[in-house]
Design a protein around this motif. Sequence first.
Motif, PDB file in Angstrom:
ATOM      1  N   ALA A 188       0.975  -1.035   0.105  1.00  0.00           N
ATOM      2  CA  ALA A 188       0.095  -0.056   0.068  1.00  0.00           C
ATOM      3  C   ALA A 188       0.921   1.343   0.062  1.00  0.00           C
ATOM      4  O   ALA A 188       0.691   2.221  -0.804  1.00  0.00           O
ATOM      5  N   VAL A 189       2.026   1.180   0.650  1.00  0.00           N
ATOM      6  CA  VAL A 189       2.810   2.549   0.854  1.00  0.00           C
ATOM      7  C   VAL A 189       3.459   2.490  -0.578  1.00  0.00           C
ATOM      8  O   VAL A 189       3.731   3.768  -1.052  1.00  0.00           O
ATOM      9  N   LEU A 190       3.858   1.302  -1.286  1.00  0.00           N
ATOM     10  CA  LEU A 190       4.687   1.788  -2.555  1.00  0.00           C
ATOM     11  C   LEU A 190       3.854   2.218  -3.332  1.00  0.00           C
ATOM     12  O   LEU A 190       4.037   3.009  -4.387  1.00  0.00           O
ATOM     13  N   LEU A 191       2.596   1.476  -3.568  1.00  0.00           N
ATOM     14  CA  LEU A 191       1.364   1.977  -4.290  1.00  0.00           C
ATOM     15  C   LEU A 191       0.933   3.400  -4.193  1.00  0.00           C
ATOM     16  O   LEU A 191       0.890   4.162  -5.233  1.00  0.00           O
ATOM     17  N   GLY A 192       0.774   3.972  -3.078  1.00  0.00           N
ATOM     18  CA  GLY A 192       0.573   5.322  -2.657  1.00  0.00           C
ATOM     19  C   GLY A 192       1.820   6.243  -3.239  1.00  0.00           C
ATOM     20  O   GLY A 192       1.452   7.340  -3.688  1.00  0.00           O
ATOM     21  N   ALA A 193       2.932   5.724  -2.815  1.00  0.00           N
ATOM     22  CA  ALA A 193       4.254   6.724  -3.323  1.00  0.00           C
ATOM     23  C   ALA A 193       4.046   6.666  -4.661  1.00  0.00           C
ATOM     24  O   ALA A 193       4.330   7.654  -5.389  1.00  0.00           O
ATOM     25  N   ALA A 194       3.897   5.686  -5.488  1.00  0.00           N
ATOM     26  CA  ALA A 194       3.810   5.624  -6.965  1.00  0.00           C
ATOM     27  C   ALA A 194       2.710   6.489  -7.581  1.00  0.00           C
ATOM     28  O   ALA A 194       2.955   7.515  -8.380  1.00  0.00           O
ATOM     29  N   ALA A 195       1.640   6.574  -6.867  1.00  0.00           N
ATOM     30  CA  ALA A 195       0.377   7.367  -7.410  1.00  0.00           C
ATOM     31  C   ALA A 195       0.754   8.804  -7.072  1.00  0.00           C
ATOM     32  O   ALA A 195       0.669   9.827  -7.766  1.00  0.00           O
ATOM     33  N   VAL A 219       3.778  10.338  -6.814  1.00  0.00           N
ATOM     34  CA  VAL A 219       4.934  10.704  -8.008  1.00  0.00           C
ATOM     35  C   VAL A 219       4.120  10.832  -9.255  1.00  0.00           C
ATOM     36  O   VAL A 219       4.397  11.903  -9.949  1.00  0.00           O
ATOM     37  N   TYR A 220       3.245  10.030  -9.560  1.00  0.00           N
ATOM     38  CA  TYR A 220       2.690   9.898 -11.165  1.00  0.00           C
ATOM     39  C   TYR A 220       1.734  11.212 -10.974  1.00  0.00           C
ATOM     40  O   TYR A 220       1.419  11.817 -11.991  1.00  0.00           O
ATOM     41  N   GLY A 221       1.179  11.428  -9.911  1.00  0.00           N
ATOM     42  CA  GLY A 221       0.263  12.393 -10.055  1.00  0.00           C
ATOM     43  C   GLY A 221       0.838  13.858 -10.065  1.00  0.00           C
ATOM     44  O   GLY A 221       0.569  14.824 -10.669  1.00  0.00           O
ATOM     45  N   GLY A 222       2.150  13.951  -9.550  1.00  0.00           N
ATOM     46  CA  GLY A 222       2.951  15.138  -9.546  1.00  0.00           C
ATOM     47  C   GLY A 222       3.715  15.436 -10.919  1.00  0.00           C
ATOM     48  O   GLY A 222       3.459  16.490 -11.513  1.00  0.00           O
ATOM     49  N   ALA A 223       3.518  14.331 -11.622  1.00  0.00           N
ATOM     50  CA  ALA A 223       4.392  14.564 -12.927  1.00  0.00           C
ATOM     51  C   ALA A 223       3.296  14.811 -14.043  1.00  0.00           C
ATOM     52  O   ALA A 223       3.449  15.368 -14.896  1.00  0.00           O
ATOM     53  N   ASP A 224       1.939  14.303 -13.441  1.00  0.00           N
ATOM     54  CA  ASP A 224       0.988  14.516 -14.705  1.00  0.00           C
ATOM     55  C   ASP A 224      -0.016  15.676 -14.100  1.00  0.00           C
ATOM     56  O   ASP A 224      -0.877  16.043 -14.693  1.00  0.00           O
ATOM     57  N   LEU A 232      -3.383  13.602  -3.888  1.00  0.00           N
ATOM     58  CA  LEU A 232      -4.007  13.442  -2.606  1.00  0.00           C
ATOM     59  C   LEU A 232      -4.415  11.985  -2.097  1.00  0.00           C
ATOM     60  O   LEU A 232      -4.234  11.452  -1.308  1.00  0.00           O
ATOM     61  N   LEU A 233      -4.769  10.959  -3.217  1.00  0.00           N
ATOM     62  CA  LEU A 233      -5.127   9.941  -2.993  1.00  0.00           C
ATOM     63  C   LEU A 233      -4.026   8.990  -2.627  1.00  0.00           C
ATOM     64  O   LEU A 233      -4.013   8.199  -1.778  1.00  0.00           O
ATOM     65  N   GLY A 234      -2.852   9.208  -3.108  1.00  0.00           N
ATOM     66  CA  GLY A 234      -1.694   8.572  -2.720  1.00  0.00           C
ATOM     67  C   GLY A 234      -0.992   8.972  -1.679  1.00  0.00           C
ATOM     68  O   GLY A 234      -0.717   7.887  -0.776  1.00  0.00           O
ATOM     69  N   ALA A 235      -1.220  10.165  -1.106  1.00  0.00           N
ATOM     70  CA  ALA A 235      -0.914  10.574   0.269  1.00  0.00           C
ATOM     71  C   ALA A 235      -1.745   9.963   1.278  1.00  0.00           C
ATOM     72  O   ALA A 235      -1.251   9.538   2.298  1.00  0.00           O
ATOM     73  N   LEU A 236      -3.002   9.974   0.925  1.00  0.00           N
ATOM     74  CA  LEU A 236      -4.039   9.398   2.154  1.00  0.00           C
ATOM     75  C   LEU A 236      -3.567   7.820   1.858  1.00  0.00           C
ATOM     76  O   LEU A 236      -3.788   7.414   3.149  1.00  0.00           O
TER      77      LEU A 236
END
Length: 58
Positions: free
Chosen positions: A9-16, A18-23, A30-34
């Motif tokens: 869950a932490v890895l998936l959230g971190a990837a989301a 980072v991807y949200g920042g690039a996109d 927000l979803l990744g951080a939550l």
Amino acid sequence: MKYALAVVAVLLGAAAFVYGGADDSPGLQLLGALLVIGAIVLVVRTVRRSQGRSSGLR
């Protein structure tokens, strides 16, 4: 097993995040951080409960 799910869950959230920042997607960030925060909270609760049971408290 619970810890492995938390790590995923932490890895998936971190990837989301980072991807949200690039996109340039604040919602995905927000979803990744939550997701990361929620996984950490659940791990801390699990550890505290297991320590309480092993020391005879409850």
